[in-house]
Scaffold this motif. Structure first.
Motif, PDB file in Angstrom:
ATOM      1  N   ASN A 173      -5.406  22.231  71.191  1.00  0.00           N
ATOM      2  CA  ASN A 173      -5.523  23.369  71.897  1.00  0.00           C
ATOM      3  C   ASN A 173      -5.713  23.257  73.016  1.00  0.00           C
ATOM      4  N   HIS A 174      -6.429  22.348  73.928  1.00  0.00           N
ATOM      5  CA  HIS A 174      -6.690  22.193  75.172  1.00  0.00           C
ATOM      6  C   HIS A 174      -5.315  21.925  75.823  1.00  0.00           C
ATOM      7  N   GLN A 175      -4.693  20.964  75.021  1.00  0.00           N
ATOM      8  CA  GLN A 175      -3.034  20.523  75.516  1.00  0.00           C
ATOM      9  C   GLN A 175      -2.277  21.655  75.470  1.00  0.00           C
TER      10      GLN A 175
ATOM     11  N   TYR B  25      -3.079  25.167  75.119  1.00  0.00           N
ATOM     12  CA  TYR B  25      -3.491  26.497  75.921  1.00  0.00           C
ATOM     13  C   TYR B  25      -3.768  26.419  77.366  1.00  0.00           C
ATOM     14  N   ASP B  26      -4.538  25.114  77.696  1.00  0.00           N
ATOM     15  CA  ASP B  26      -4.946  24.859  79.108  1.00  0.00           C
ATOM     16  C   ASP B  26      -4.021  24.253  79.915  1.00  0.00           C
ATOM     17  N   LEU B  27      -3.355  23.109  79.423  1.00  0.00           N
ATOM     18  CA  LEU B  27      -2.415  22.282  80.226  1.00  0.00           C
ATOM     19  C   LEU B  27      -1.238  22.899  79.924  1.00  0.00           C
ATOM     20  N   ASP B  28      -0.959  23.427  78.984  1.00  0.00           N
ATOM     21  CA  ASP B  28       0.566  24.275  78.677  1.00  0.00           C
ATOM     22  C   ASP B  28       1.412  22.944  78.403  1.00  0.00           C
TER      23      ASP B  28
ATOM     24  N   LYS C 218      -8.689  32.843  72.696  1.00  0.00           N
ATOM     25  CA  LYS C 218      -8.557  31.321  73.082  1.00  0.00           C
ATOM     26  C   LYS C 218      -9.572  31.023  74.055  1.00  0.00           C
ATOM     27  N   SER C 219      -9.828  31.861  75.120  1.00  0.00           N
ATOM     28  CA  SER C 219     -10.482  31.377  76.403  1.00  0.00           C
ATOM     29  C   SER C 219     -12.135  31.788  76.297  1.00  0.00           C
TER      30      SER C 219
ATOM     31  N   PRO D 234     -15.139  31.847  81.038  1.00  0.00           N
ATOM     32  CA  PRO D 234     -14.539  32.103  82.098  1.00  0.00           C
ATOM     33  C   PRO D 234     -14.757  33.102  83.188  1.00  0.00           C
TER      34      PRO D 234
END
Ligand SMILES: NC(=O)n1nc(-c2ccco2)nc1N
Length: 331
Positions: free
Chosen positions: A19-21, A23-26, A153-154, A260
């Motif tokens: 998920n991190h890869q 949603y956050d790192l796209d 997600k955030s 956030p």
């Protein structure tokens, strides 16, 4: 079984990392099919052994059974709505009232925030777990939209670290980023479904979905902007930041917990910076990834907020007309 418990932990780590890869790192590191297979495996173990379905399981972000209706939630701390000013003169009048009411000689620091154009919600964390989310409603009673908010997600299902009170309620705005809004309307048009007039309506419509699987696909976002009810066991010791007498510092503390925070929020050293912040945000407005309808300025000092809050809660329709203070009679 302990094998299942071990596997569930492994799947949590793996899926959270993916998920991190994504949603956050796209930069997704596995094909969607592989991601879906892992999620299905996690959901099947949780279905077989519900005790293994933890409050912060990534499976909770994809939504569950559709509801028939939302239950109601009474806010222990009312959710305030904001008065408006529309001109520099009206701002000056507000700032003067604040200074006069506080009889303050020193400059008053303001926390400056973009005014997000979404939906105000209250998130309740117990022992760091997200246990309830509610709309503002009429300020006293709102709708329980926990199942939908858990798919955002955030929004962390579990706060980071351990520097948080037993019970922590935070307030913030759920919004639909402009890009998500445009994509949603484009696909709705293609499918002949109804489109939304603006991101605010789209966010409200998504949060009101009784089927959280639909809400989960709406790519909603959230920024925290305040604190509601807080309760902590006296034995528990919190980091000094929790005792900060500064709204801005408290927002930074919430950010450290994984909530956030809008990157444009700024602590102004005094009211003279208000006009330049207002101008700066107005000119940046079209470049922001989310819709705003103005700016918000808050007295940063919590103690002063409490004092002013008291006056604000006084009825606007009544006033006491008092006699001059009598000379103290000497007994
Ligand atoms: N809408 C929005 O962005 N808000 N709303 C508040 C607020 C509402 C009541 C107290 O504070 N603060 C911000 N940044």
């Amino acid at each position: 079984s302990s094998a299942n418990a071990t596997r569930v932990q492994a799947l949590h780590q793996l899926i959270n990392q993916l998920n991190h890869q994504y949603y956050d790192l796209d930069e997704p590191s596995v094909p969607d099919a592989e991601y879906d297979r892992l999620m299905r495996e996690l959901i099947s173990i949780e279905t077989a052994e519900p005790a293994l379905r933890l409050l912060d399981s990534p499976s909770q972000k994809v939504g569950g059974q559709a509801l028939k209706s939302f239950s109601q939630v009474t806010h222990q701390v009312p959710m305030l709505s904001l008065d408006n000013v529309f001109s520099a003169d009206e701002w000056q009048a507000f700032a003067k009232r604040v200074k006069d009411r506080l009889l303050s000689k020193s400059t008053i620091k303001y926390c400056a925030e973009p005014k997000l154009d979404g939906l105000a919600v209250s998130l309740r964390y117990e022992n760091g777990f997200l246990v309830q989310a509610a709309t503002r409603g009429d300020g006293a009673v709102g709708e329980n939209i926990t199942v939908n908010v858990r798919t955002i997600k955030s929004i962390p299902l579990k706060l980071t670290g351990d520097n948080y009170p037993d019970i922590l309620e935070v307030r913030g705005e759920v919004f639909m980023p402009k890009a998500s809004f445009n994509a949603l309307n484009a696909s709705a048009l293609k499918k002949g479904e109804k489109t939304f007039a603006n991101p605010r309506n789209a966010a409200a419509g998504s949060l009101r979905q009784l089927d959280s699987k639909v809400a989960a696909k709406r790519n909603l976002a959230f920024y925290v902007y305040g604190i509601g009810y807080v309760e902590q066991a006296s034995s528990q010791t919190l980091g000094e930041q929790w005792l900060e007498n500064s709204h801005y510092q408290r927002l930074c503390q919430l950010k450290l917990l994984g909530l956030p925070m809008c990157p444009e929020v700024k602590l102004l050293s005094d009211a003279s910076e208000v006009a330049s912040f207002y101008q700066y945000i107005m000119q940046e407005r079209d470049n922001l990834s989310y819709e705003i309808d103005g700016t918000v300025f808050k007295v940063d000092d919590i103690a002063l907020q409490k004092k002013l809050g008291f006056v604000a809660r006084a009825p606007r329709w009544a006033t006491a007309y008092k006699f001059p203070a009598q000379e103290e009679t000497t007994q």
